[in-house]
Design an enzyme around this catalytic site. Sequence first.
Site, PDB file in Angstrom:
ATOM      1  N   SER A   1      -3.265 -17.871  48.405  1.00 36.73           N
ATOM      2  CA  SER A   1      -4.306 -17.500  47.486  1.00 36.73           C
ATOM      3  C   SER A   1      -5.856 -17.502  47.813  1.00 36.73           C
ATOM      4  O   SER A   1      -5.954 -16.853  49.030  1.00 36.73           O
ATOM      5  CB  SER A   1      -4.126 -18.420  46.255  1.00 36.73           C
ATOM      6  OG  SER A   1      -4.910 -17.914  45.281  1.00 36.73           O
TER       7      SER A   1
ATOM      8  N   ASP B   1       3.338 -12.142  40.273  1.00 32.66           N
ATOM      9  CA  ASP B   1       2.033 -12.669  40.236  1.00 32.66           C
ATOM     10  C   ASP B   1       0.879 -11.498  39.410  1.00 32.66           C
ATOM     11  O   ASP B   1       0.948 -10.651  39.268  1.00 32.66           O
ATOM     12  CB  ASP B   1       1.347 -12.476  41.730  1.00 32.66           C
ATOM     13  CG  ASP B   1       0.188 -13.418  41.962  1.00 32.66           C
ATOM     14  OD1 ASP B   1      -0.527 -13.626  40.907  1.00 32.66           O
ATOM     15  OD2 ASP B   1      -0.125 -13.625  43.050  1.00 32.66           O
TER      16      ASP B   1
ATOM     17  N   HIS C   1       1.854 -16.358  40.192  1.00 36.79           N
ATOM     18  CA  HIS C   1       1.116 -16.694  41.185  1.00 36.79           C
ATOM     19  C   HIS C   1       1.450 -17.843  41.888  1.00 36.79           C
ATOM     20  O   HIS C   1       1.533 -18.065  43.280  1.00 36.79           O
ATOM     21  CB  HIS C   1      -0.442 -16.856  40.569  1.00 36.79           C
ATOM     22  CG  HIS C   1      -1.534 -17.005  41.967  1.00 36.79           C
ATOM     23  ND1 HIS C   1      -1.816 -15.956  42.745  1.00 36.79           N
ATOM     24  CD2 HIS C   1      -2.090 -17.767  42.367  1.00 36.79           C
ATOM     25  CE1 HIS C   1      -2.687 -16.286  43.539  1.00 36.79           C
ATOM     26  NE2 HIS C   1      -2.991 -17.530  43.349  1.00 36.79           N
TER      27      HIS C   1
END
Lengths: 396, 396
Positions: free
Chosen positions: B180, B343, B376
């Site tokens: 991320s 995600d 995610h």
Amino acid sequence: MQRSIVIILSFFILLLSNGCHAQTDADAAFVEKQSFTFENFTTLGGEVIPEVTVGWESYGELNAAKDNVILITHFFSGNSHAAGKYKADDVLPGYWDAIIGPGKAIDTNKYFVISSDTLVNAFPHDPTVITTGPASINPETGKPYGLDFPVVTIRDFVNVQHELLESLGITKLHAVVGASMGSLQALEWSIAYPDMVERMVSVIGAGAMDAWTIMALEHWARPIRHDPNWNNGDYYGGEAPLTGITSTLAMITQQAMHPVIMNLRAPKPEVLPEGALASVTNSMPVLDYLFANSATRAPLADGNHLLYLVRANQLFVAGHDNNLASGLAKVKAKTLFLPATNDLLLQPYLAKQVVTELEQQGKAPQYEEIEGVWGHLDGLFSISSKADTLKAFLED
Amino acid sequence: MQRSIVIILSFFILLLSNGCHAQTDADAAFVEKQSFTFENFTTLGGEVIPEVTVGWESYGELNAAKDNVILITHFFSGNSHAAGKYKADDVLPGYWDAIIGPGKAIDTNKYFVISSDTLVNAFPHDPTVITTGPASINPETGKPYGLDFPVVTIRDFVNVQHELLESLGITKLHAVVGASMGSLQALEWSIAYPDMVERMVSVIGAGAMDAWTIMALEHWARPIRHDPNWNNGDYYGGEAPLTGITSTLAMITQQAMHPVIMNLRAPKPEVLPEGALASVTNSMPVLDYLFANSATRAPLADGNHLLYLVRANQLFVAGHDNNLASGLAKVKAKTLFLPATNDLLLQPYLAKQVVTELEQQGKAPQYEEIEGVWGHLDGLFSISSKADTLKAFLED
């Protein structure tokens, strides 16, 4: 030109490059917003609203038997202006004009199409919206209700529409059709009044709010509740919580659009834009694009109404019965579900959940996905791609 | 027991039914948070921070040639605790303990793995986090910087890490790996110091923030900025904007999780819960579940730090050069991209964009998607499914 229509729809004009999704139809008959009032409405929660007034519109003619009626139920930030124009120079017609009109999928040469503003409509200060909610005057006090207005549910929206139809002598619906929050109403109609609803079309819809979506909806409420001007709902006569409302509208706009379309329409992000690098409180062109439109629309919205709408959606389980299955057990209508493949707000799994349950109950729901790059808004802007499906479903 | 670890990770304990994603390893060596300070750091924006202090951790041993180093860069709400435990009774080890350790994909028998807390870390009041940001004391005034702290970028995070590595005599990275926001740093490393980075792994990552994601990030900032206690960033010594921070953390939590996993873990929505039907300001069990955890974590976070993190992410275009292509042109490292199929926050199209550009430049990026139901968070909790890919990539 109706100011509200210009403001609310101007966003989409900006977004639409070719205008094909919402064509100007020079031949469209002019529509007129009408008003319906009745007294002593008892909500699902058992509270009584002394007087309810809602706006409504219709397209096409009610036949003598009053059996050619199609009810259109509107989405969260929408209103009853589903088709046509109020005046020749309106920039855009109603939101589903592509499928509602003479010879269109919902053919106004055949059907009497009617649509009403819901209770607690998001934009009560839009002069073309007629609604009853926290911003309305409480006849008992002569002041706006504020948070004294009872919590209302999707079932209450349906019951108000039922009162309206009853006042017109309508006891049968050829179909009820709605997108997004309108789909919740459409499904609820088929459960609340199963003998009245012959066909039900749920576009970008759901059968019940799941935990994830209840949470997502709560984020729409928080900016308003955090705005000091909200003042626990008591701001009428003072400053409205416009900062919070603007943030909420911006969030809804962004989440209703898939990245593909948003990235096509919004300014291209700059590398190290000077202002944004100078301070975290400075904006950037991408954000200006989003928030400027929301700020323009905010004064037409009401903070409390938005909170009530969020809550009505959070409380939705079709039928409001023991569970979704027991609610759906009451459905007698033929059903059609049209979720959008790229929807990030009410993803297709929600519609599939209803379809699976109806199938398990031995019913025969139809299911097709709307393809497109708009995401949730494919339910509005790509609806033409399902015109044939819709037409066949309505004529069957 | 470290209070911070318990609080931050207790959420995931609740979520994990079988614990297989974050096993307790009785044999894990204890890790220790260390601190690194240096002076006169010049940001990408040209501002000077008189003194920067960041925490760091390492796992495994640095070899004599100092060429066995793997740098781990952390995600938005994370810190440098990537693996191991501080003490035997820690509830959970670091977030990627499943892939970092003796014999694991990132094998600490071979590699010296190092991770540092970023500038403006989200949780500066977590006693295990060491960071420099708006909540830090400005040596020139003896008071917290507040909004006088300069805006920092992902490149600045990288440059601080570079100072740390330089202080240890490290001039070569076998690999840099991040999830991320950590993926942004990893990619930026391969552009800022192309001759230093041999391998780059981007997990649930992006090459540049697009308009849609810049908008989504802005919604994380708004609740804090709307909180009256935020007071334009000047709240140190007074009440912190905990209400806004709580809303922000709740939004991040919900958006980082796919509906499938959230609906499995959260309470099942009730039909017409009494409190929620009584008032729009009353909560419901689903919301209590989300917000209680965020409220517990909020005092460890800092409102301004969250705003600075949002801005650092909003400003990200890998290389911060003319455009993404010109930034990527500098990459010499072997690259591996591991987005998560489900995600909803940094969708796979963002990683694909980088891969496509690198391929057009004649490079040979590897690309595999992480399958899972976490969304995610598959970048953290399903990373084991890519252990073999990762191991092979690192050994090649």
